[in-house]
Design an enzyme around this catalytic site. Sequence first.
Site, short mmCIF file in Angstrom:
data_model
loop_
_atom_site.label_atom_id
_atom_site.label_comp_id
_atom_site.label_asym_id
_atom_site.label_seq_id
_atom_site.Cartn_x
_atom_site.Cartn_y
_atom_site.Cartn_z
N ASP A 67 -32.69 46.21 -15.70
CA ASP A 67 -32.33 45.79 -14.38
C ASP A 67 -32.35 47.32 -13.53
O ASP A 67 -32.34 46.98 -12.31
CB ASP A 67 -31.02 45.36 -14.53
CG ASP A 67 -30.76 44.11 -14.96
OD1 ASP A 67 -31.80 43.56 -15.39
OD2 ASP A 67 -29.59 43.49 -15.56
N LYS A 69 -27.16 42.40 -7.75
CA LYS A 69 -28.33 41.36 -7.55
C LYS A 69 -27.62 40.17 -8.33
O LYS A 69 -26.66 40.07 -9.21
CB LYS A 69 -29.24 41.98 -8.45
CG LYS A 69 -29.04 42.19 -10.00
CD LYS A 69 -29.27 40.96 -11.06
CE LYS A 69 -28.89 41.36 -12.41
NZ LYS A 69 -28.64 40.02 -13.24
#
Length: 300
Positions: free
Chosen positions: A138, A11
């Site tokens: 995350d 990401k």
Amino acid sequence: MNSVTVRVPAKVNLQLAVGPLRDDGYHDLVNVFHAVSIFDEVTATAETGMSVRVEGESADQVPEDGDNLAIRAALALAGHAGRPYGVNLLIRKSIPVAGGMAGGSADAAAALVACNELWGLGLPREDLMEIAADLGSDVPFALLGGTAVGTGRGERLTSLDVAGTFHWVFALADGGLSTAAVYAECDRLRQASGELVAWPQAAEALLAALREGDAEALGVQLGNDLQSAAVALRGSLARTLDAGREQGALGSLVSGSGPTCAFLARSAAHAGELAACLKDAGVARDVITAHGPVPGPVVV
């Protein structure tokens, strides 16, 4: 079924807004997460105990014991199921280690998906998301993929509609940066400057650029409240960021807590040209191109 392999993306944070330091030592965050086409693969193979092996990019920097987040994910899933399952996890790394691109979180998400399949648990994604939230801020997005706004510590997610595809160049640095050290430096810099820290909010102009697929508008809106702290701890990042801007990147920022630097390009062709220029400039250990958004973990 004896083994399951899951591919999972890295990401980049298109926006990372960090609120004031709370009494519990954490910060409220607003994250605009964006999954990109740099992938790890995790293969889960049935065995009696729990073990992990790591191959590929910077594998020697990844623990192969109980500190590995993928093993912790497998243990959490077995605990949720209430049975003493075993697994060997083979992690093939391409996502930079300690690079601000959530490689460890991605591996944890892949382990949840792979073990859920391997053990025949059939748990819905909602259950896996609850386990993911306990593993790290995350991990839920790594399980979701695409593009999303995360609030709280980043674990409360709202998926975003994105038009088209965005093209990226990532400049990888030597060594990693400690996330805890970067947050501590951010707090130190704010205290030293007397900055009044606002409550974090997603930038409406950034969300609009995503909805419209407008790369130029998105480039202007990219932002990371941790960037100054990452640059303070690793001064060479300033030169890397400057080099990307000089070579025509639409926008640039440090990804997450760094030290990977992300550059938005106009097109796939422009990304290739920008990557070549950054390599020639010698401002990174390696330079790779990618596109996004891409889906979350996929069984392959």
